[in-house]
Design an enzyme around this catalytic site. Structure first.
Site, PDB file in Angstrom:
ATOM      1  N   ARG A  56       0.800  -1.239  -0.040  1.00 24.46           N
ATOM      2  CA  ARG A  56      -0.147   0.142   0.091  1.00 24.46           C
ATOM      3  C   ARG A  56       0.960   1.066   0.004  1.00 24.46           C
ATOM      4  NH1 ARG A  56      -3.404   0.194  -2.478  1.00 24.46           N
ATOM      5  NH2 ARG A  56      -4.381   1.980  -1.400  1.00 24.46           N
TER       6      ARG A  56
ATOM      7  N   ARG B  18      14.628 -10.250  -1.947  1.00 23.88           N
ATOM      8  CA  ARG B  18      14.059  -9.365  -0.828  1.00 23.88           C
ATOM      9  C   ARG B  18      14.744  -9.134   0.231  1.00 23.88           C
ATOM     10  NH1 ARG B  18       8.074 -12.046  -0.652  1.00 23.88           N
ATOM     11  NH2 ARG B  18       7.749  -9.774  -0.195  1.00 23.88           N
TER      12      ARG B  18
ATOM     13  N   CYS C 265       1.529   7.089  10.085  1.00 21.48           N
ATOM     14  CA  CYS C 265       0.297   7.779   9.847  1.00 21.48           C
ATOM     15  C   CYS C 265      -0.120   8.513  10.952  1.00 21.48           C
ATOM     16  CB  CYS C 265      -0.737   7.178   8.964  1.00 21.48           C
ATOM     17  SG  CYS C 265      -1.079   5.609   9.686  1.00 21.48           S
TER      18      CYS C 265
ATOM     19  N   THR D 121      -6.002  -2.212   7.515  1.00 24.35           N
ATOM     20  CA  THR D 121      -4.331  -2.394   6.918  1.00 24.35           C
ATOM     21  C   THR D 121      -4.279  -3.723   6.416  1.00 24.35           C
ATOM     22  OG1 THR D 121      -3.290  -3.206   9.111  1.00 24.35           O
ATOM     23  CG2 THR D 121      -3.631  -0.536   8.510  1.00 24.35           C
TER      24      THR D 121
END
Length: 423
Positions: free
Chosen positions: A22, A105, A196, A229
């Site tokens: 996201r 990764r 956030c 989320t």
């Protein structure tokens, strides 16, 4: 979207983004719109779908914000994907060159140096312990440095697993518009952009601290009514072995779910005065894709020489702070909003809804004989001394788009500011 932060052009510098969830995808959108960097190199460390075209489809379509083309140009939008080269892993998004790395990764193994990337934004949420060494079994943020990056920005709060270890000297947590100057380009290599919720909360607390001072704020608490989320479950799922929070495994589509937030701890890193104020933070997840709300409750000691703190006084603090904020991080409104009204609002760390501000003043009687540090033992036969203190409780509502509008746009400003400070 024009750059808010001035300085040297970043057209010759490449930006690395690790992860394309996201926050990763919205970070890519932000920099495609902003066009500060000459190229964006995205590491996802694995294949996606059957081809690069499938990944490009994911990049430009979003269930919350619509398509990238419409976000850029509205109803006049045309195709924004060009020059897609499967073998090279490259494409252009609205003219911005994007290269995709799909090999590994582990941050230490990502080909940042080979691709000329010196600044990386890690959006995976996995590498949040700045004390972990490069060779940590599951990787670490420091791996990006070993792979060629000079600076790493982590899009999440730091979380040190070994509590005996201090915060490393080369790591710092900042929120733009609050303590961004705490970043020292000569010292810091790993920067947390907080969360956030901490971003919104910091911009709600700072005007109050600046106006009233920390000494008059007795206690504070907050609850965030937070959108879901990707860590949550779409449908109920059996808890793993040893799980203690059974609600994390309940479906997000039809439940209000109580959870926790680290905003209180992170806020103390951003605003040190908060460490001396009793503060609690709670979180409630609701079935909403984005658009969240902080309900902040602050107890203020009244000034005996003043006329008392009223609703209009609190609103004036925020209105004036918003007017002084040239970058528009703090917004104030007296309109009546719902969560969808603030989705995508550019660079709004917090939108204060003055229509809902509440205050109530009352006197609290305190028995000094039970106050630590005060010797108020009365004389024989005399009553214990009591004092009455006037306290105002204020309730303030602050909206924030927990994805693109608030967090990612603030993260973008932090990224550009760090890039411009790099030699």
């Amino acid at each position: 979207m024009a750059d808010v932060i001035g300085g040297v052009s970043g057209k010759g510098r490449k930006l690395g983004i690790n992860g394309l969830g996201r926050i990763g995808k919205m970070t890519l959108w932000h920099h495609v719109v902003r066009k500060h960097f000459g190229e964006v190199v995205v590491n996802i460390g694995r294949g996606v779908g059957t081809s690069l075209a499938d990944l490009a489809h994911y990049m430009v379509h979003d269930s919350t914000y619509g398509s990238l083309g419409v976000y850029l140009y509205g109803h006049k939008a045309g195709p924004v994907v060009e020059a897609l080269d499967e073998s090279a892993g490259t494409l252009r998004l609205d003219g911005v060159p994007v290269k995709v790395l799909r090999e590994t990764r582990n941050p230490a193994e990502i080909a940042w140096a080979a691709n000329g990337v010196e600044l990386v934004v890690d959006t995976t949420g996995q590498f949040i312990d700045p004390t972990l060494a490069v060779d940590a079994p599951k990787g670490s943020a420091r791996g990006h440095l070993a792979a060629g990056a000079r600076k790493v920005i982590v899009s999440a709060p730091f979380k040190i697993k070994d509590k005996s270890k201090p915060m490393p000297e080369d790591a710092v947590t900042t929120v733009m518009g609050v303590n961004e100057d705490a970043y020292d380009p000569r010292v810091h290599k790993i920067v947390s952009n907080a969360s956030c919720t901490t971003t919104c909360l910091a911009h709600m607390m700072k005007p109050l601290l600046d106006h009233f001072g920390a000494d008059r704020i007795l206690t504070a608490s907050m609850a965030t009514i937070h959108a879901v989320t990707s860590s949550q479950q779409v449908l109920d799922r059996m808890p793993g072995a040893g799980a203690t929070d059974l609600r994390k495994n309940r479906g997000i589509l039809n439940n209000i779910i109580l959870t926790s937030t680290g905003a209180a701890n992170t806020l103390g890193l951003v605003i040190p005065e908060m460490k001396d104020i009793g503060f609690m933070a709670e979180s409630v997840r609701i079935p909403n894709s984005t658009g969240s709300l902080i309900i902040l409750v602050v107890n203020l000691q009244e000034d005996p020489t003043g006329e008392g703190i009223r609703r209009d006084d609190i609103n004036a603090v925020y209105r004036e702070a918003a007017e002084r904020d040239a970058r528009g991080y703090l917004h104030y409104t007296e309109e009546q909003n719902v969560s969808s009204d603030i989705i995508g609002l550019p660079r709004a760390a917090a939108l204060i809804e003055g229509h809902e501000t509440l205050t109530r003043t009352a006197e609290v009687a305190i028995d000094l004989g039970k106050v630590c540090g005060i010797d108020s033992r009365p004389a024989a036969g005399a009553p214990a001394e009591r004092v009455r203190i006037a306290i105002t409780q204020a309730v303030i509502y602050g909206w924030y788009d927990n994805e693109l509008g608030c967090y990612v746009n603030m993260l973008g400003d932090r990224t550009v500011s760090i890039a411009e400070a790099m030699e």
